[in-house]
Design an enzyme around this catalytic site. Structure first.
Site, PDB file in Angstrom:
ATOM      1  N   GLU A 132       0.842  -1.208   0.000  1.00  0.00           N
ATOM      2  CA  GLU A 132       0.000   0.000   0.000  1.00  0.00           C
ATOM      3  C   GLU A 132       0.866   1.242   0.000  1.00  0.00           C
ATOM      4  O   GLU A 132       2.021   1.183   0.410  1.00  0.00           O
ATOM      5  CB  GLU A 132      -0.837   0.052   1.295  1.00  0.00           C
ATOM      6  CG  GLU A 132      -1.697  -1.137   1.498  1.00  0.00           C
ATOM      7  CD  GLU A 132      -2.318  -1.173   2.896  1.00  0.00           C
ATOM      8  OE1 GLU A 132      -2.146  -0.220   3.667  1.00  0.00           O
ATOM      9  OE2 GLU A 132      -2.968  -2.180   3.187  1.00  0.00           O
ATOM     10  N   LYS A 134       2.173   4.592   1.651  1.00  0.00           N
ATOM     11  CA  LYS A 134       2.238   5.135   3.014  1.00  0.00           C
ATOM     12  C   LYS A 134       1.837   6.606   2.887  1.00  0.00           C
ATOM     13  O   LYS A 134       2.569   7.420   2.313  1.00  0.00           O
ATOM     14  CB  LYS A 134       3.638   5.003   3.592  1.00  0.00           C
ATOM     15  CG  LYS A 134       3.712   5.453   5.029  1.00  0.00           C
ATOM     16  CD  LYS A 134       5.036   5.081   5.650  1.00  0.00           C
ATOM     17  CE  LYS A 134       5.076   5.354   7.137  1.00  0.00           C
ATOM     18  NZ  LYS A 134       4.592   6.634   7.579  1.00  0.00           N
ATOM     19  N   ASP A 136       1.076  10.364   3.874  1.00  0.00           N
ATOM     20  CA  ASP A 136       1.789  11.258   4.781  1.00  0.00           C
ATOM     21  C   ASP A 136       0.851  12.345   5.299  1.00  0.00           C
ATOM     22  O   ASP A 136       0.856  13.478   4.826  1.00  0.00           O
ATOM     23  CB  ASP A 136       2.980  11.869   4.023  1.00  0.00           C
ATOM     24  CG  ASP A 136       3.953  12.527   4.971  1.00  0.00           C
ATOM     25  OD1 ASP A 136       3.817  12.325   6.184  1.00  0.00           O
ATOM     26  OD2 ASP A 136       4.839  13.253   4.491  1.00  0.00           O
ATOM     27  N   TYR A 245      -6.966   0.220   7.465  1.00  0.00           N
ATOM     28  CA  TYR A 245      -6.788  -0.811   8.478  1.00  0.00           C
ATOM     29  C   TYR A 245      -8.100  -1.004   9.237  1.00  0.00           C
ATOM     30  O   TYR A 245      -8.611  -0.057   9.834  1.00  0.00           O
ATOM     31  CB  TYR A 245      -5.664  -0.358   9.413  1.00  0.00           C
ATOM     32  CG  TYR A 245      -5.213  -1.355  10.449  1.00  0.00           C
ATOM     33  CD1 TYR A 245      -5.185  -2.712  10.183  1.00  0.00           C
ATOM     34  CD2 TYR A 245      -4.786  -0.930  11.712  1.00  0.00           C
ATOM     35  CE1 TYR A 245      -4.753  -3.610  11.133  1.00  0.00           C
ATOM     36  CE2 TYR A 245      -4.349  -1.811  12.672  1.00  0.00           C
ATOM     37  CZ  TYR A 245      -4.337  -3.153  12.378  1.00  0.00           C
ATOM     38  OH  TYR A 245      -3.908  -4.039  13.324  1.00  0.00           O
ATOM     39  N   LYS A 331      10.458   3.631   3.412  1.00  0.00           N
ATOM     40  CA  LYS A 331      10.296   5.069   3.154  1.00  0.00           C
ATOM     41  C   LYS A 331      11.142   5.494   1.958  1.00  0.00           C
ATOM     42  O   LYS A 331      12.283   5.059   1.810  1.00  0.00           O
ATOM     43  CB  LYS A 331      10.721   5.866   4.390  1.00  0.00           C
ATOM     44  CG  LYS A 331       9.942   5.488   5.638  1.00  0.00           C
ATOM     45  CD  LYS A 331       8.990   6.528   6.115  1.00  0.00           C
ATOM     46  CE  LYS A 331       9.649   7.727   6.640  1.00  0.00           C
ATOM     47  NZ  LYS A 331       8.922   8.572   7.501  1.00  0.00           N
ATOM     48  N   CYS A 425      27.197  44.273   6.815  1.00  0.00           N
ATOM     49  CA  CYS A 425      25.766  44.157   6.518  1.00  0.00           C
ATOM     50  C   CYS A 425      25.493  44.610   5.071  1.00  0.00           C
ATOM     51  O   CYS A 425      25.901  45.711   4.687  1.00  0.00           O
ATOM     52  CB  CYS A 425      24.974  45.011   7.503  1.00  0.00           C
ATOM     53  SG  CYS A 425      23.223  45.047   7.102  1.00  0.00           S
ATOM     54  N   CYS A 428      23.182  48.014   5.434  1.00  0.00           N
ATOM     55  CA  CYS A 428      23.604  49.285   6.028  1.00  0.00           C
ATOM     56  C   CYS A 428      25.113  49.380   6.183  1.00  0.00           C
ATOM     57  O   CYS A 428      25.619  50.407   6.625  1.00  0.00           O
ATOM     58  CB  CYS A 428      22.915  49.501   7.375  1.00  0.00           C
ATOM     59  SG  CYS A 428      23.541  48.428   8.663  1.00  0.00           S
ATOM     60  N   CYS A 443      23.730  41.793  12.238  1.00  0.00           N
ATOM     61  CA  CYS A 443      24.024  43.201  12.030  1.00  0.00           C
ATOM     62  C   CYS A 443      23.618  43.894  13.334  1.00  0.00           C
ATOM     63  O   CYS A 443      22.460  43.818  13.743  1.00  0.00           O
ATOM     64  CB  CYS A 443      23.200  43.755  10.867  1.00  0.00           C
ATOM     65  SG  CYS A 443      23.222  45.558  10.845  1.00  0.00           S
ATOM     66  N   CYS A 449      19.143  50.050  10.705  1.00  0.00           N
ATOM     67  CA  CYS A 449      19.307  49.192   9.525  1.00  0.00           C
ATOM     68  C   CYS A 449      17.903  48.952   8.938  1.00  0.00           C
ATOM     69  O   CYS A 449      17.025  48.387   9.615  1.00  0.00           O
ATOM     70  CB  CYS A 449      19.971  47.892   9.958  1.00  0.00           C
ATOM     71  SG  CYS A 449      20.174  46.716   8.625  1.00  0.00           S
TER      72      CYS A 449
HETATM   73  S1  IVH Z   1      -1.031   0.611   8.976  1.00  0.00           S
HETATM   74  C1  IVH Z   1      -0.326  -1.260  13.140  1.00  0.00           C
HETATM   75  N1  IVH Z   1      -1.017   1.588   6.567  1.00  0.00           N
HETATM   76  O1  IVH Z   1       2.087   5.375   9.227  1.00  0.00           O
HETATM   77  C2  IVH Z   1      -0.063  -0.405  11.972  1.00  0.00           C
HETATM   78  N2  IVH Z   1      -0.239   2.990   8.330  1.00  0.00           N
HETATM   79  O2  IVH Z   1       4.201   4.505  11.446  1.00  0.00           O
HETATM   80  C3  IVH Z   1      -1.213   0.393  11.548  1.00  0.00           C
HETATM   81  N3  IVH Z   1       0.389   5.239   7.590  1.00  0.00           N
HETATM   82  O3  IVH Z   1       0.581   5.931  12.311  1.00  0.00           O
HETATM   83  C4  IVH Z   1      -0.897   1.354  10.504  1.00  0.00           C
HETATM   84  N4  IVH Z   1      -0.070   4.979   5.470  1.00  0.00           N
HETATM   85  O4  IVH Z   1      -0.428   7.095  10.362  1.00  0.00           O
HETATM   86  C5  IVH Z   1      -0.727   1.826   7.856  1.00  0.00           C
HETATM   87  N5  IVH Z   1      -1.117   2.316   4.379  1.00  0.00           N
HETATM   88  C6  IVH Z   1      -0.838   2.555   5.649  1.00  0.00           C
HETATM   89  C7  IVH Z   1      -0.341   3.797   6.092  1.00  0.00           C
HETATM   90  C8  IVH Z   1      -0.045   3.978   7.450  1.00  0.00           C
HETATM   91  C9  IVH Z   1       0.365   5.830   6.391  1.00  0.00           C
HETATM   92  C10 IVH Z   1       0.869   5.923   8.823  1.00  0.00           C
HETATM   93  C11 IVH Z   1      -0.049   5.803  10.002  1.00  0.00           C
HETATM   94  C12 IVH Z   1       0.758   5.238  11.109  1.00  0.00           C
HETATM   95  C13 IVH Z   1       2.156   5.391  10.620  1.00  0.00           C
HETATM   96  C14 IVH Z   1       2.941   4.189  11.079  1.00  0.00           C
END
Ligand code: IVH
Length: 687
Positions: A132, A134, A136, A245, A331, A425, A428, A443, A449
């Site tokens: 999946e 991740k 942000d 989840y 990451k 600076c 000035c 400065c 200034c």
């Molecule tokens: S699963 C037990 N899936 O990443 C784990 N987390 O460090 C449950 N996050 O706090 C999280 N995308 O905020 C999961 N596809 C994804 C995610 C994800 C972002 C974040 C989430 C979590 C942090 C984990």
């Protein structure tokens, strides 16, 4: 059959002929709710609207009117809840039913392989990995009972989080009422609340125009928005949410992926880039593809999450203290660009700090064109061994301004001039100085200034300081150039006649500016102290100083010893305050501000209900409370002469403990033999 009111061109409501032609108001409300939920889902989750925004708004207004007329039909999950409310709230802390753990992180492909091998050996049977994005943003846990959203809680410390239900209800991609009927009676679903790139950029543009501090990235913007006290502002920020989840006892399938597919049918926004993989090459193919392609997604992502798909297998693998053994987050490296350094220029801020700025050959980086990057200070320039014409690596970190992280020395054909930090600076000409223990050059010409003068006035008028509306850097610059103002006190001598008719300044604008300046005379003393711009005296310190020295005269006379007695004021801040008042020009400025009517002393506060019952006591607050919020308890402690402290030590007098006090705190308290008091005992003590 009779067709009654048809809002959608596709699905019209067909009623049997036996039904009376006119609906009862309750039926109308129910119908509008069903239709609006469906159109919300079409628009925000499926990206496939069936009606125009105008039609949608019309239906929403109709429902709102009916709900106002018949408050007895109020429903907390009505689509009208999406608009939020102006009521202020403090968030209540809620313990998580299942702790919100984090994921173990890696930047290394080798560690992904090691994770795969570990899982393979532990399970000793075939398995699938769900790959999946991740996301942000900021994580959220949603609880549904009987298909209705009943609670939304932030991660908090993983054990307890803030109840942000009202704010979350304004997020249109989160269903308030579920579709279908095969969802468990009660379950939790977790995911990420995000601010889409387009919304983020627009919000920052608006903030820039209003001269409010910018959000560094969409993650900060999303979490900041979620914690706003006013849910109607949250509604206007257009947050989005992806869910990833599911937790609960009666989930429909054993597969995590399959459960998410079900959740999609119930109305949740589930990422459609999720894929199941069996082999490591498939996993790496996914990772490498999305490392590039993610730039085209509407929201920020910072990696890939790999999860063992079968819940039975997840259970077998279990958890470490912090994270599941069945998942890992890979990451992505921060995005970098290579470009040429054309020149280094220097900016002087309001405190006189001189910041070097790299002027670059424009280059595309994470969706924007970068022309300038921060070089921070002289040591960084020296450490990079920077020469004009160098090819440099630029990276976007958590900050808005990108930074230079390295030099491609192999690309040096002709070596340009070595970048040497300036000695005088640029504005000035004063000789720059470096304070002991500080990386920046300053400065010292504070009062003459130009960027320091303008910067100080800009800080003075800013929202968190004197909050003078309708004035911004451009107007300040104009007034300064025309010789109308030389310092903050000059603002109070301005008249409408002085400024009307200036560049882009009509009578109305002039009136508004003067009105804003006049109103700023009501700003309380603690904010005036912040507005003065004394080095190291930020908002919080200004509050503490104002409390300890309730008038400017008292502060002016305070010596080092007295100043450092104040909570959180160390020698550095104290010296800076002393230095400020040692300057006759500053003292004269304060006199003029005072004469103009600016608040230079704290308002009298009613201390009739203050006691000394807790005098000399250091108190730690821990856990979740029922009668008052944590902040209220903190206030009560101070009112009764006690001191709030953050961590337990042998000096702690007692702990005011609510439900779910952290286990490590409890252990420490028991070890040190410190009394633990519950809410009722505490309230009885101060009664
Ligand atoms: S699963 C037990 N899936 O990443 C784990 N987390 O460090 C449950 N996050 O706090 C999280 N995308 O905020 C999961 N596809 C994804 C995610 C994800 C972002 C974040 C989430 C979590 C942090 C984990």
């Amino acid at each position: 059959m009779v067709v009654v009111r048809c809002y959608s061109p596709i699905k019209c409501l067909i009623l049997p002929k036996t039904k009376p032609l006119t609906m009862t108001e309750k039926e109308k409300i129910d119908q509008l709710r069903v239709e609006l939920h469906r159109h919300n889902h079409n628009y925000y989750v499926l990206n496939a609207p069936e009606i125009s925004d105008h039609e949608f708004d019309k239906m929403m207004r109709e429902l709102q009117d009916l709900e106002n007329k018949y408050p007895e039909y109020k429903d907390d999950n009505s689509p009208t809840m999406r608009v939020g409310s102006d009521l202020n709230k403090n968030f209540i802390q809620i313990p998580h039913k299942y702790p919100m753990l984090s994921l173990s992180n890696t930047y290394s492909e080798t560690e992904v392989t090691e994770f795969y091998e570990r899982v393979r050996k532990s399970l000793n049977e075939d398995f699938e990995l769900c790959c999946e994005m991740k996301y942000d943003g900021t994580s959220i846990s949603l609880t549904y009972v009987d298909g209705k959203l009943i609670q939304a809680v932030t991660r908090g410390d993983g054990i307890v989080g803030d109840d942000v239900t009202d704010n979350v209800k304004t997020i249109r991609s989160i269903p308030l009422v579920l579709n279908g009927n095969n969802y468990p009676k009660e379950f939790e679903i977790r995911g990420e609340i995000l601010m889409p790139w387009t919304v983020f950029e627009q919000l920052n543009q608006e903030r820039e125009a209003r001269e409010e501090p910018l959000f560094a990235n969409p993650r900060n913007a999303a979490s900041g928005t979620l914690k706003l006290q006013n849910s109607s502002i949250v509604a206007s920020r257009k947050l989005d949410a992806y869910l990833y989840y599911l937790l609960g006892d009666n989930l429909p399938c054993d597969g995590h992926y399959e459960n998410l597919k079900e959740a999609e049918k119930w109305g949740f926004k589930i990422s459609d880039v999720t894929r199941k993989c069996k082999t490591l090459p498939e996993v790496f193919e996914f990772i490498n593809y999305w490392d590039i392609e993610r730039k085209n997604l509407p929201v920020a992502t910072d990696g890939i999450v790999l999860k063992v798909n079968s819940m039975r297998q997840q259970k077998n693998l279990g958890y470490t203290a912090k994270s599941p053994r069945w998942a890992i987050a890979y990451k992505f490296q921060a995005e970098q660009a290579l470009t040429r350094l054309n020149a280094v220029t220097y900016q002087v801020g309001r405190t006189g700090a001189v910041t070097p700025v790299a002027n670059l050959e424009p280059v595309q980086l994470s969706g924007t064109i970068v022309k300038r990057a921060s070089l921070h200070n002289a040591d960084i320039i020296e450490g990079l061994d920077l020469h004009i014409g160098d090819m440099v690596y630029v990276e976007k970190g958590g900050e808005i301004i990108p930074k230079i992280t390295g030099v491609d020395k192999d690309a040096r054909l002709l070596i340009g001039d070595k970048v040497k930090f300036i000695t005088n600076c640029p504005e000035c000409g004063s000789k720059l100085i470096r304070y002991e223990g500080e990386a920046a050059f300053y400065c010292p010409n504070e009062t003459a200034c130009p960027p320091q003068i303008k910067g100080k006035i800009e800080h003075f008028i800013s929202r968190k300081a004197m909050n003078i509306d309708n004035l911004g850097p451009e107007t300040i610059d104009l007034f300064y150039r025309l010789g109308l103002i030389h310092d903050t006190a000059d603002l109070y001598a301005l008249t409408i006649d002085d400024i009307k008719g200036l560049e882009r300044m009509g009578e109305k604008s002039a009136e508004n500016i003067i009105k804003g300046i006049e109103q700023s005379k009501q700003i309380p003393y603690e904010r005036v102290l912040f507005a003065l711009g004394i080095r190291f005296v930020g908002e919080t310190v200004a509050k503490k100083v104002a409390k300890a020295f309730p008038s400017i005269e008292e502060l002016e006379q305070a010596n080092l010893e007295k100043l450092i007695q104040v909570d959180e004021i160390g020698e550095k801040i104290a010296q800076s305050i002393i230095l400020y008042f040692a300057n006759e020009k500053n003292k004269a400025l304060i006199e003029r501000l005072k004469a103009a009517g600016v608040q230079m002393k704290a308002e009298e506060i009613d201390t009739s209900d203050h006691t000394t019952k807790l005098e000399g006591q250091s108190i730690v607050i821990s856990g979740v409370f029922t009668h008052h919020s944590r902040d209220e308890y903190k206030e009560l402690i101070e009112k009764h002469g006690g001191k709030n402290v953050g961590s337990i030590s042998s000096k702690t007098s007692f702990i005011l403990a609510g439900e779910n006090m952290g286990p490590s705190k409890l252990e420490k308290a028991q070890k040190l033999g410190i009394q633990i008091m519950n809410e009722d005992e505490f309230l009885a003590l101060i009664q």
